[in-house]
Design a protein around this motif. Structure first.
Motif, mmCIF file in Angstrom:
data_model
loop_
_atom_site.group_PDB
_atom_site.id
_atom_site.type_symbol
_atom_site.label_atom_id
_atom_site.label_comp_id
_atom_site.label_asym_id
_atom_site.label_seq_id
_atom_site.Cartn_x
_atom_site.Cartn_y
_atom_site.Cartn_z
ATOM 1 N N SER A 2 48.283 43.971 34.398
ATOM 2 C CA SER A 2 47.779 42.605 34.496
ATOM 3 C C SER A 2 46.692 42.340 33.467
ATOM 4 N N THR A 3 45.639 43.129 33.442
ATOM 5 C CA THR A 3 44.577 42.957 32.442
ATOM 6 C C THR A 3 44.154 44.333 31.965
ATOM 7 N N GLY A 4 42.892 44.484 31.655
ATOM 8 C CA GLY A 4 42.416 45.784 31.215
ATOM 9 C C GLY A 4 41.924 45.696 29.787
ATOM 10 N N ILE A 5 42.692 46.246 28.876
ATOM 11 C CA ILE A 5 42.250 46.393 27.490
ATOM 12 C C ILE A 5 42.912 45.347 26.594
ATOM 13 N N ASP A 6 42.123 44.778 25.698
ATOM 14 C CA ASP A 6 42.647 43.858 24.681
ATOM 15 C C ASP A 6 43.063 44.694 23.476
ATOM 16 N N PHE A 7 44.357 45.080 23.435
ATOM 17 C CA PHE A 7 44.820 45.979 22.384
ATOM 18 C C PHE A 7 44.821 45.328 21.005
ATOM 19 N N LYS A 8 44.999 44.008 20.955
ATOM 20 C CA LYS A 8 44.951 43.333 19.651
ATOM 21 C C LYS A 8 43.560 43.459 19.040
ATOM 22 N N ASP A 9 42.535 43.319 19.874
ATOM 23 C CA ASP A 9 41.157 43.454 19.392
ATOM 24 C C ASP A 9 40.892 44.892 18.943
ATOM 25 N N LEU A 10 41.342 45.870 19.727
ATOM 26 C CA LEU A 10 41.150 47.268 19.337
ATOM 27 C C LEU A 10 41.871 47.570 18.031
ATOM 28 N N GLN A 11 43.102 47.084 17.897
ATOM 29 C CA GLN A 11 43.880 47.298 16.668
ATOM 30 C C GLN A 11 43.147 46.675 15.475
ATOM 31 N N ARG A 12 42.622 45.470 15.650
ATOM 32 C CA ARG A 12 41.901 44.789 14.569
ATOM 33 C C ARG A 12 40.672 45.589 14.157
ATOM 34 N N ARG A 13 39.944 46.106 15.135
ATOM 35 C CA ARG A 13 38.740 46.884 14.829
ATOM 36 C C ARG A 13 39.078 48.208 14.160
ATOM 37 N N MET A 14 40.168 48.845 14.575
ATOM 38 C CA MET A 14 40.603 50.097 13.923
ATOM 39 C C MET A 14 41.001 49.813 12.472
ATOM 40 N N ILE A 18 39.540 51.231 8.727
ATOM 41 C CA ILE A 18 40.358 51.709 7.604
ATOM 42 C C ILE A 18 40.083 50.869 6.362
ATOM 43 N N SER A 19 39.981 49.568 6.534
ATOM 44 C CA SER A 19 39.714 48.670 5.403
ATOM 45 C C SER A 19 38.367 48.984 4.754
ATOM 46 N N ALA A 20 37.346 49.200 5.566
ATOM 47 C CA ALA A 20 36.021 49.543 5.028
ATOM 48 C C ALA A 20 36.079 50.879 4.292
ATOM 49 N N PHE A 21 36.852 51.824 4.812
ATOM 50 C CA PHE A 21 37.008 53.128 4.168
ATOM 51 C C PHE A 21 37.698 52.974 2.807
ATOM 52 N N LYS A 22 38.749 52.144 2.757
ATOM 53 C CA LYS A 22 39.440 51.900 1.487
ATOM 54 C C LYS A 22 38.488 51.286 0.460
ATOM 55 N N HIS A 23 37.645 50.368 0.913
ATOM 56 C CA HIS A 23 36.678 49.728 0.013
ATOM 57 C C HIS A 23 35.690 50.762 -0.515
ATOM 58 N N ASP A 24 35.220 51.656 0.372
ATOM 59 C CA ASP A 24 34.304 52.713 -0.061
ATOM 60 C C ASP A 24 34.968 53.637 -1.079
ATOM 61 N N LEU A 25 36.233 53.989 -0.828
ATOM 62 C CA LEU A 25 36.940 54.873 -1.761
ATOM 63 C C LEU A 25 37.136 54.210 -3.120
ATOM 64 N N ALA A 26 37.355 52.904 -3.127
ATOM 65 C CA ALA A 26 37.575 52.193 -4.390
ATOM 66 C C ALA A 26 36.331 52.257 -5.280
ATOM 67 N N VAL A 132 35.387 52.599 18.635
ATOM 68 C CA VAL A 132 36.364 51.640 19.160
ATOM 69 C C VAL A 132 37.110 52.271 20.336
ATOM 70 N N ARG A 133 37.472 53.564 20.194
ATOM 71 C CA ARG A 133 38.164 54.258 21.280
ATOM 72 C C ARG A 133 37.286 54.290 22.529
ATOM 73 N N ARG A 134 36.010 54.622 22.351
ATOM 74 C CA ARG A 134 35.082 54.670 23.496
ATOM 75 C C ARG A 134 35.037 53.324 24.210
ATOM 76 N N ASP A 135 34.951 52.241 23.425
ATOM 77 C CA ASP A 135 34.921 50.910 24.032
ATOM 78 C C ASP A 135 36.199 50.634 24.819
ATOM 79 N N GLY A 136 37.337 51.016 24.267
ATOM 80 C CA GLY A 136 38.615 50.803 24.953
ATOM 81 C C GLY A 136 38.705 51.590 26.251
#
Length: 186
Positions: A2-14, A18-26, A132-136
């Protein structure tokens, strides 16, 4: 469920981690010039620190040369100083409002230092994913405690959160190994 975790929000944060990591690597230098190499540099301009791309145009005219065209000629000295003090090992050549930055060959010691920096960036990205995992997980436990979902649903959602975290960390490790190979390539 019924409810629980907002997986779209968790996916976006994950994906954000990754996006911030790619920017750092660049911003890490390999053997080739890239305009992103100067992204971490802040220039003291108009009484405040500003990213270099907000006071100048950064281009790559040659594989081993970065060109910085400063818009306001009064800021040329500040841009030159910021690049020299950035610990990136660059020595700009000032030519009017343009700065030419030749990139020297990377030696073995510098390559190893860049790999260490890449590993630090990877660890920061993994820590962000774990937060993010801890929050989920906390959301799932709270929903179960509040009676919104059953214990089985809570366990299933927690497993989905863990799978999402594992996939994100695998992606980070993959990006890191690619960048490490690119840096160590002579």
């Amino acid at each position: 469920m019924s409810t629980g975790i907002d997986f779209k929000d968790l996916q976006r944060r994950m994906e954000g981690a990754i996006s911030a990591f790619k920017h750092d690597l660049a911003s890490l230098r390999t053997g080739r010039a890239s305009a992103n190499l100067l992204d971490p540099i802040q220039v003291q301009a108009y009484g405040a620190p500003m990213p270099i791309n907000q006071v100048a145009t950064v281009t790559v005219p040659e594989p081993r040369m970065i060109s910085v065209s400063v818009w306001d000629k009064q800021l040329v000295g500040a841009v030159d100083r910021a690049i020299r003090e950035s610990n990136l090992g660059f020595n700009p050549i000032v030519d009017g409002t343009n700065l030419r930055i030749p990139l020297p060959e990377l030696n073995e010691q510098r390559r190893k230092e860049l790999v260490k920096i890449a590993h630090q960036y990877a660890e920061n990205a993994k820590v962000a994913a774990r937060h993010v995992r801890r929050d989920g997980m906390e959301n799932a436990k709270k929903a179960e405690k509040d009676g919104e979902i059953s214990q089985d649903d809570s366990r299933v959602q927690s497993e989905r959160v863990q799978k999402l975290t594992d996939d994100t960390i695998t992606s980070i490790d993959s990006l890191l190994s690619e960048k490490e190979a690119e840096i160590m390539q002579v």
